[in-house]
Structure formats: C-alpha cells, structure tokens
Motif scaffolding. Structure first.
Motif, short mmCIF file in Angstrom:
data_model
loop_
_atom_site.label_atom_id
_atom_site.label_comp_id
_atom_site.label_asym_id
_atom_site.label_seq_id
_atom_site.Cartn_x
_atom_site.Cartn_y
_atom_site.Cartn_z
N GLU A 76 0.89 -1.15 0.12
CA GLU A 76 -0.07 -0.16 0.19
C GLU A 76 0.99 1.14 -0.26
O GLU A 76 2.04 0.99 0.43
CB GLU A 76 -0.83 0.06 1.30
CG GLU A 76 -1.89 -1.18 1.28
CD GLU A 76 -2.86 -1.39 0.19
OE1 GLU A 76 -3.30 -0.26 -0.39
OE2 GLU A 76 -3.05 -2.36 -0.14
N ARG A 79 2.60 5.62 4.33
CA ARG A 79 2.24 7.10 4.95
C ARG A 79 3.50 7.66 6.05
O ARG A 79 4.27 6.91 6.43
CB ARG A 79 1.01 6.64 6.04
CG ARG A 79 -0.21 6.17 5.25
CD ARG A 79 -1.33 6.15 6.19
NE ARG A 79 -2.35 5.14 5.46
CZ ARG A 79 -3.01 4.08 6.23
NH1 ARG A 79 -2.44 4.03 7.57
NH2 ARG A 79 -3.57 3.57 5.57
N GLU A 82 5.29 5.99 9.26
CA GLU A 82 4.72 4.70 9.19
C GLU A 82 6.09 3.68 9.25
O GLU A 82 6.79 3.76 8.54
CB GLU A 82 3.95 4.17 8.27
CG GLU A 82 3.28 2.94 8.14
CD GLU A 82 2.16 2.82 6.99
OE1 GLU A 82 0.86 2.27 7.19
OE2 GLU A 82 2.69 3.08 5.86
N PRO A 85 4.57 0.29 5.18
CA PRO A 85 3.34 -0.03 4.67
C PRO A 85 3.00 -1.40 4.66
O PRO A 85 3.96 -2.36 4.38
CB PRO A 85 3.17 0.69 3.38
CG PRO A 85 4.69 0.56 2.78
CD PRO A 85 5.49 0.79 4.12
#
Length: 148
Positions: A76, A79, A82, A85
C-alpha cells in the motif's frame, strides 16, 4: 529463507540499489500493466527503502525497493512515519518487475515469514538490537522499514 537476509549484515559496506535501473523498471512495469508512476521517493534517513507510487484507474500501489539490495515488494502507499506499509499481492505488476534484472520481487508469504523461522545469526549485534528495539517480527520488517 536465509538468502533473503544474507548480505544484510554490517560486516562489509553494502552496495546501493541502482536508482536509474529501479526507475526504469518501475516505469516499464507500470506502462505494461496500465499504470503510471506518479511519484518516486528515495530512501531518507531512518528508511531502508525507496518507494515508487504507481497509479491505476481505481487504485495506487507502491513498489518498495530495499536501498542496499535489489529486493522489491509491492505494498500500500506509505504514510509519513509509518513503520512500513502493508504488503500486498499484485501478480501482473510483480511479473512485469521480475523481468528486470537484478531485481527480485518478494511475495507476501516471503515478507510475512516470521523471523523465528529464518537464520539471522549473521546479523551484527547492532542489527539484533534494532530488531529488539523495534520489535521486528517478520522478514519484511527487516528488509523494508522506517527505523534503520
């Protein structure tokens, strides 16, 4: 599975992933699968991977590339701040990327494999400390992370 972790030790200077080859592979794979590279972020401090975002009509996916070894994953879109992901399968994109040497696309089953099932004995003491500090649990946590 040890081959996924071999070479990730600090015993010798690690090479850098060829960014020109990586960009070319991502652009070609995106074009061949009906997508378009819309962003490319080089690894920053404390990140072990570069990320190319590929936009399709209904979704955007990320191609993660380890900064030191020609290992790729599909995930994904990352972000900010993070840990890493979530990985995902994208068989057509993976097949298109796999045609570009020297890159190797890792499956989610490879990436989600528990560290307790692989030989990590060749990692340095500092690397073992990082694994404990950040509570890394999977092969993917070691290869693609935002805590190096």
């Amino acid at each position: 599975m040890y081959e996924l972790l071999s070479g990730l030790t600090g015993f010798e200077p690690a090479p850098r992933t060829d960014l020109k080859a990586l960009r070319a592979a991502c652009h070609d794979a995106a074009r061949r699968t009906g997508g378009q590279v819309v962003d490319f972020a080089e690894a920053q401090i404390a990140m072990s991977y570069h990320a190319a975002l590929i936009a399709y009509r209904d979704e955007t996916v990320a191609v993660l590339a380890n900064a030191f070894h020609p290992l790729l994953a599909i995930a994904e879109p990352p972000r900010p701040h993070e840990f890493r992901p979530p990985f995902r399968e994208a068989p057509e994109l993976a097949a298109a990327l796999a045609e570009h040497e020297p890159f190797r696309v890792l499956s989610t089953s490879d990436l989600d494999r528990a560290l307790s099932t692989v030989d990590i004995s060749r990692l340095t003491n500092a690397e073992h400390r990082e694994l404990r500090t950040w509570q890394a649990e999977t092969v993917g946590d070691v290869i693609f992370n935002h805590w190096d």
